[in-house]
Motif scaffolding. Sequence first.
Motif, PDB file in Angstrom:
ATOM      1  N   GLN A 135      -4.436 -19.039 -24.796  1.00 57.24           N
ATOM      2  CA  GLN A 135      -4.635 -17.588 -24.826  1.00 57.24           C
ATOM      3  C   GLN A 135      -6.072 -17.193 -24.485  1.00 57.24           C
ATOM      4  O   GLN A 135      -6.341 -16.018 -24.204  1.00 57.24           O
ATOM      5  N   MET A 136      -6.950 -18.143 -24.546  1.00 54.63           N
ATOM      6  CA  MET A 136      -8.347 -17.895 -24.202  1.00 54.63           C
ATOM      7  C   MET A 136      -8.559 -18.287 -22.742  1.00 54.63           C
ATOM      8  O   MET A 136      -7.968 -19.254 -22.273  1.00 54.63           O
ATOM      9  N   PRO A 137      -9.381 -17.608 -21.959  1.00 53.91           N
ATOM     10  CA  PRO A 137     -10.259 -16.503 -22.379  1.00 53.91           C
ATOM     11  C   PRO A 137      -9.654 -15.116 -22.181  1.00 53.91           C
ATOM     12  O   PRO A 137     -10.346 -14.110 -22.363  1.00 53.91           O
ATOM     13  N   ARG A 138      -8.353 -15.044 -21.790  1.00 55.70           N
ATOM     14  CA  ARG A 138      -7.773 -13.740 -21.480  1.00 55.70           C
ATOM     15  C   ARG A 138      -7.843 -12.790 -22.666  1.00 55.70           C
ATOM     16  O   ARG A 138      -8.149 -11.602 -22.521  1.00 55.70           O
ATOM     17  N   MET A 139      -7.564 -13.287 -23.883  1.00 64.13           N
ATOM     18  CA  MET A 139      -7.600 -12.408 -25.048  1.00 64.13           C
ATOM     19  C   MET A 139      -9.008 -11.920 -25.332  1.00 64.13           C
ATOM     20  O   MET A 139      -9.211 -10.769 -25.727  1.00 64.13           O
ATOM     21  N   LEU A 140      -9.998 -12.787 -25.131  1.00 64.05           N
ATOM     22  CA  LEU A 140     -11.378 -12.363 -25.332  1.00 64.05           C
ATOM     23  C   LEU A 140     -11.748 -11.283 -24.327  1.00 64.05           C
ATOM     24  O   LEU A 140     -12.376 -10.274 -24.678  1.00 64.05           O
ATOM     25  N   ARG A 141     -11.369 -11.492 -23.068  1.00 61.54           N
ATOM     26  CA  ARG A 141     -11.659 -10.482 -22.044  1.00 61.54           C
ATOM     27  C   ARG A 141     -10.983  -9.155 -22.391  1.00 61.54           C
ATOM     28  O   ARG A 141     -11.587  -8.080 -22.293  1.00 61.54           O
ATOM     29  N   THR A 142      -9.738  -9.226 -22.820  1.00 59.87           N
ATOM     30  CA  THR A 142      -9.006  -8.009 -23.187  1.00 59.87           C
ATOM     31  C   THR A 142      -9.672  -7.301 -24.359  1.00 59.87           C
ATOM     32  O   THR A 142      -9.799  -6.070 -24.367  1.00 59.87           O
TER      33      THR A 142
END
Length: 511
Positions: A135-142
């Motif tokens: 899920q990282m780094p997409r969740m951090l970016r979101t």
Amino acid sequence: MGNVAQQIIDSLAASGVQRIYGVPGDSLNGITDAIRTNDSITWSHVRHEEAAAFAAAAEAELSGRLAVCAGSCGPGNMHLINGLYDAARTRVPVLAIAAQIPSDEIGSGYFQETHPQELFRECSVYAELVSDPAQMPRMLRTAMQAAIARRGVAVLVIPGDVALKDADSSTLAAAFAPAPRVLPSESELRELAGELNAAGRVTILAGAGAAGAHDEVIALADRLAAPIVHALRGKEHLEWENPFDVGMTGLLGFASGYRAMEAAQTLLVLGSDFPYRQFYPEHARVLQVDLRGEQLGRRAQLNLGVVGDVKETASALLPLLREGRDRGHLEDATRHYAKTRRKLDELARPAKDGKPLHPQHVAARIDAHAAEDAVFIPDVGSPVVYAARYLTMNGRRSLLGSFIHGSMANALPHAIGAASLNPGRQVVTLSGDGGLTMLLGELFTLVQSKLPVKVVVFNNSSLNFVELEMKAAGFVTFGTGLENPDLAAVARAAGLAVLPRQVRYVFGGAA
């Protein structure tokens, strides 16, 4: 490739984050160890997580950029909540990293188990649990984009064991900070201009949404012959070099601001969510410009509301407005303000020999001696009143506070963030004795982090503003007394420099 915690910290560094405020804990070990090995981000250790969130909020407000705080699982990240509510209500971009218990224990009633994504839901624009490295780094970016784009709090919940797992990829998250132009449609601009051209007496009420629009709002006031009343958060942006300024209205304001609004036939609200409905004129037509459509008509019945940035909208509106308006309303309002201002200044005179100093006088002397680019941070309560009435803005000074959430004890932790962001800039708190002692441990943070904050304490041995509220409501004051120690001695023991006793300010007989 590194682990998930390193991926998070490297991504934050790539997005311009310079520090993370927090208190370490075992569930945060992966995060803090990743900070230890990163040359771009520092760990700003505070004594209470609430202070971490307030510090991040202050940094975000002053810089306009994303700021970050962190708390360990359970009670650690729960302590963030008050400062995060303050950031949310102030609408500044803050990312909170909330560590969680081991992922395979979630739902078992494990030691220190809470559910942060539910706990922080109300005060955030994004709150989600990272349960897998993929899920990282997409969740951090979101999360970062949500905080920046929606100007609010994003909460990333991550179990300690997930933070220590190998990252699924070497990709880094990078946040973008778009700056769009937001204008009403041409037909809305013409309708708004038509309302104003047909109006008689116009008064402007402007708030924090007028940031960066000083000259445009002044030009608009000149064309409309309109006095400008500013909300507290609009003071910093509009009070200076403003011949149309007539002060504030509301609970912290004074007669001239109230009168200028009450006398208006049309009230133009620019970037303000001033909450006290009883202070809006009862019979005036109300027009509102706000960047957020959901704000329109929330406080007063509108005749017209448009969505737009105040600076852009004022610039586009100005050529559509007629010239040569009667200036009687403006002149009456500014004369009344001058009279009101003289009365306020008379309250700021020195006390007689042997008497405690008037707090108004102290605030006025702080204003006179502070740097031209000082950051002032009053505690909620009577220090806000003194700041609103006696601190003068000049386009370079800043005024921060918990002005919407209204939390006690904000001044000292806000100052930590302000001073961390700008080590060479003068930061001055107007602390209440109640507010200071509520988070007294942050005095040690100032020493440990070598932050040269000037802490001025208004020590009247009571919760003074609460007493005023009780008296105004017809209650006998009760439960508001404070038996304080020698606060100068406490500060000296903490390692702070303290003014000599003969020049130290004394309030209400309490040293």
